[in-house]
Design an enzyme around this catalytic site. Structure first.
Site, mmCIF file in Angstrom:
data_model
loop_
_atom_site.group_PDB
_atom_site.id
_atom_site.type_symbol
_atom_site.label_atom_id
_atom_site.label_comp_id
_atom_site.label_asym_id
_atom_site.label_seq_id
_atom_site.Cartn_x
_atom_site.Cartn_y
_atom_site.Cartn_z
ATOM 1 N N GLU A 1 7.848 -67.057 -28.140
ATOM 2 C CA GLU A 1 6.511 -66.687 -28.609
ATOM 3 C C GLU A 1 6.210 -65.365 -27.910
ATOM 4 O O GLU A 1 6.233 -65.300 -26.681
ATOM 5 C CB GLU A 1 5.522 -67.785 -28.185
ATOM 6 C CG GLU A 1 4.214 -67.789 -28.899
ATOM 7 C CD GLU A 1 4.309 -67.992 -30.408
ATOM 8 O OE1 GLU A 1 3.378 -67.563 -31.078
ATOM 9 O OE2 GLU A 1 5.294 -68.558 -30.923
ATOM 10 N N ASP B 1 -7.039 -64.333 -24.300
ATOM 11 C CA ASP B 1 -6.140 -64.275 -23.153
ATOM 12 C C ASP B 1 -6.919 -64.307 -21.850
ATOM 13 O O ASP B 1 -7.921 -63.614 -21.695
ATOM 14 C CB ASP B 1 -5.292 -62.998 -23.208
ATOM 15 C CG ASP B 1 -4.383 -62.974 -24.416
ATOM 16 O OD1 ASP B 1 -4.043 -64.078 -24.881
ATOM 17 O OD2 ASP B 1 -4.019 -61.892 -24.880
#
Length: 268
Positions: free
Chosen positions: A49, A60
């Site tokens: 990924e 994030d």
């Protein structure tokens, strides 16, 4: 797309789950980033990924934001990321490669052009983190036109309608969210949600991989015991890169030492 199907079939035969590491392409620089990816695969990663550095990563946590900043500091561009992807694909013809993206990067290129570029580089799947299922039509249609699996996030509070949509639109795998919030190894994953796994199976969704907060082998085992097809670990891996930023060889050794027991935990 077919690479995911082959992988899950192979793992099922061996009674194993998938261990999937996440890293940001170009962190801490192109050359070392390619070595990192080779090291992850050598240590047992079943699929990859990968993130493309982006200036405003909403989901994030600080660890992955720092990875993005390091890649920017090294001057890494999206065009170079696609060159890297083509190199990775050439060297590793069978491993599934997924991208974790933000919509702006897709829009910058033009949606169709972006997925065409993915297909050309040998990318198997794309998860656009900031596009909800109900707005995903242009993305998933372009993805399928170019034989790229559209990946959807299944949140812990998903209702029945959302589960049906994810099952209907998603291909490759389903990203099963351990919990809401931003990514990060500090926030350990809560136990996987068996009822979601059961429902997703009932609606014939793509196999679920559990992500967010996966940083230890016991969590990988717990995800698989709850019926997930495997687990994705990002922040814990990116943290190792950060810790050994000035010792490239030590970094690769530490990454392998982290991945091996994580992969071992997928074997029942």
């Amino acid at each position: 797309m077919e690479r995911y199907e082959s992988l899950f079939a192979r793992l099922k035969e061996r009674k194993e789950g998938a261990f999937v590491p996440f890293v940001t392409l170009g962190d801490p620089g192109i050359e070392q980033s390619l070595k990192i990816i080779d090291a992850l695969i050598e240590a047992g990663a079943d699929a990859l990924e990968l993130g493309i550095p982006f200036s405003d990563p909403l989901a994030d946590g600080p660890t992955i934001q720092n990875a993005t900043l390091r890649a920017f500091a090294a001057g890494v561009t999206p065009a170079q990321c696609f060159e890297m992807l083509a190199l990775i694909r050439q060297k590793h013809p069978t491993i599934p490669i997924g991208l974790l993206m933000y919509a702006n990067l897709v829009f910058n290129k033009g949606i169709d052009e972006f997925y065409a570029q993915c297909e050309k580089a040998g990318v198997d799947s794309v998860l656009v983190a900031d596009v909800p299922v109900e707005e995903s039509a242009p993305f998933r249609q372009a993805a399928l036109r170019h034989n790229v699996a559209p990946i959807f996030i299944c949140p812990p509070n998903a209702d029945d309608d959302l589960l049906r949509q994810i099952a209907s639109y998603g291909r490759g795998y389903t990203y099963l969210l351990s919990r809401a919030g931003v990514t990060g190894a500090e926030n350990r994953a809560a136990l996987p949600l068996n009822h979601l796994v059961t429902k997703l199976k009932e609606y014939n969704a793509a196999p679920p991989l559990q992500g967010f907060g996966i940083s230890a082998p016991d969590q990988v085992k717990a995800a698989i015991d709850a019926g997930a097809a495997g687990a994705i670990s990002g922040s814990a891996i990116v943290k190792i890169i950060e810790q050994h930023i000035n010792e490239p060889e030590k970094m690769l050794a530490a990454l392998k030492a982290f991945v091996q027991p994580m992969k071992a935990a997928t074997r029942s």
